[in-house]
Design a protein around this motif. Sequence first.
Motif, short mmCIF file in Angstrom:
data_model
loop_
_atom_site.label_atom_id
_atom_site.label_comp_id
_atom_site.label_asym_id
_atom_site.label_seq_id
_atom_site.Cartn_x
_atom_site.Cartn_y
_atom_site.Cartn_z
N LYS A 1 0.65 -1.14 0.00
CA LYS A 1 0.13 -0.10 0.00
C LYS A 1 0.85 1.29 -0.02
CE LYS A 1 -4.07 1.68 2.56
NZ LYS A 1 -4.73 1.43 3.97
N GLY A 2 1.83 1.14 0.64
CA GLY A 2 2.77 2.25 0.92
C GLY A 2 3.71 2.54 -0.39
N LEU A 3 4.09 1.48 -1.12
CA LEU A 3 4.71 1.47 -2.29
C LEU A 3 4.15 2.19 -3.24
CD1 LEU A 3 6.68 -2.11 -1.95
CD2 LEU A 3 7.68 0.09 -1.81
N GLU A 4 2.87 2.00 -3.24
CA GLU A 4 1.78 2.35 -4.37
C GLU A 4 1.83 3.69 -4.46
OE1 GLU A 4 -1.80 0.34 -4.94
OE2 GLU A 4 -0.89 -1.53 -5.61
N LEU A 5 2.39 4.45 -3.36
CA LEU A 5 2.38 5.97 -3.34
C LEU A 5 3.55 6.73 -3.98
CD1 LEU A 5 1.29 6.40 0.50
CD2 LEU A 5 0.00 7.35 -1.52
N LEU A 6 4.46 5.83 -4.43
CA LEU A 6 5.70 6.55 -5.08
C LEU A 6 5.18 7.33 -6.31
CD1 LEU A 6 8.50 6.84 -5.53
CD2 LEU A 6 8.54 4.72 -6.67
N PRO A 7 4.17 6.99 -7.15
CA PRO A 7 4.09 7.82 -8.37
C PRO A 7 3.59 9.21 -7.87
CG PRO A 7 3.27 5.69 -8.93
CD PRO A 7 3.50 5.74 -7.43
N ALA A 8 2.58 9.19 -6.82
CA ALA A 8 2.27 10.45 -6.46
C ALA A 8 3.34 11.23 -5.53
CB ALA A 8 1.09 10.17 -5.09
N LEU A 9 4.05 10.92 -4.94
CA LEU A 9 5.43 11.63 -4.39
C LEU A 9 6.42 12.05 -5.64
CD1 LEU A 9 6.12 9.27 -1.29
CD2 LEU A 9 5.24 11.73 -1.38
N ILE A 10 6.48 11.23 -6.68
CA ILE A 10 7.35 11.70 -7.86
C ILE A 10 6.45 12.85 -8.53
CG2 ILE A 10 8.19 10.96 -10.18
CD1 ILE A 10 9.62 9.72 -7.93
N ALA A 11 5.08 12.68 -8.63
CA ALA A 11 4.55 13.83 -9.44
C ALA A 11 4.51 15.12 -8.34
CB ALA A 11 2.79 13.36 -9.28
N LEU A 12 4.47 14.96 -7.02
CA LEU A 12 4.87 16.07 -6.35
C LEU A 12 6.03 16.76 -6.33
CD1 LEU A 12 2.90 15.33 -2.89
CD2 LEU A 12 2.05 16.93 -4.61
N MET A 13 7.05 15.78 -6.54
CA MET A 13 8.34 16.34 -6.58
C MET A 13 8.68 16.97 -7.96
SD MET A 13 12.07 14.09 -5.83
CE MET A 13 11.89 13.09 -7.31
N GLN A 14 7.99 16.28 -9.11
CA GLN A 14 8.40 17.23 -10.47
C GLN A 14 7.61 18.60 -10.31
OE1 GLN A 14 7.09 12.97 -12.87
NE2 GLN A 14 6.70 14.89 -13.93
N TRP A 15 6.45 18.63 -9.80
CA TRP A 15 5.85 19.88 -9.51
C TRP A 15 6.52 21.07 -8.83
CZ3 TRP A 15 4.17 23.43 -5.89
CH2 TRP A 15 3.38 24.44 -6.46
N GLY A 16 7.27 20.41 -7.74
CA GLY A 16 8.00 21.23 -7.05
C GLY A 16 9.27 21.65 -7.65
N ASP A 17 9.99 20.53 -8.44
CA ASP A 17 11.21 20.82 -9.22
C ASP A 17 10.88 21.99 -10.31
OD1 ASP A 17 12.46 18.83 -8.00
OD2 ASP A 17 12.24 17.35 -9.64
N ARG A 18 9.74 22.06 -10.78
CA ARG A 18 9.21 23.23 -11.79
C ARG A 18 9.14 24.37 -11.10
NH1 ARG A 18 6.67 23.58 -17.37
NH2 ARG A 18 5.58 25.58 -17.14
N TRP A 19 8.20 24.63 -9.99
CA TRP A 19 7.76 25.59 -9.53
C TRP A 19 8.42 26.18 -8.19
CZ3 TRP A 19 5.21 28.05 -12.73
CH2 TRP A 19 4.45 27.42 -13.84
N THR A 20 9.33 25.32 -7.46
CA THR A 20 9.85 25.82 -6.20
C THR A 20 11.50 25.74 -6.17
OG1 THR A 20 9.63 23.78 -5.00
CG2 THR A 20 7.73 25.16 -5.15
#
Length: 168
Positions: free
Chosen positions: A91-110
């Motif tokens: 269940k926890g491992l399946e959160l990786l795409p969500a964390l990657i998406a948040l990180m990508q957003w942060g890489d672009r905007w923060t």
Amino acid sequence: MDSVETRLRYSADNCSIKGTLEIVGERWSLLVLREAFFGLRRFGDFHQALGCARNLLSERLAKLVDHGVLERVAYQEPGQRGRYEYQLTEKGLELLPALIALMQWGDRWTTGPDGPPVQVRHRDCGGAVSAILACEHDHHALTPHATRATPGPGAQTVAPTPASVCDL
């Protein structure tokens, strides 16, 4: 959903995003998960990496364990008392795409002018990893304009509001 009227006919009480945020939506919970994906397992290591209060870290770890995102696994080093480490569950491992998406957003905007502080790479080829929106028919890199939300099987209609005096 195709229209505001359609959206407003359905309740948000059982929203999947809302349910997810109730489990992992607190800042420290997401940061604990980040560190777990980076390989940390032990309380002291989480505490050192995050720098948050110990009681707050204990609460976040307990909540993630209670919801089956992490599991406590006993270990004992020679000559030491038994302790626990925290491992990601399926269940926890399946959160990786969500964390990657948040990180990508942060890489672009923060991030600053030096670029992203962390890059996630594919172990086999070294390519940069990214979260890409795709459909079940293998269409990739979908944009918000290429998607629409529709009521799913768990959608609940909003109860009609009683007529007010002004409506009569």
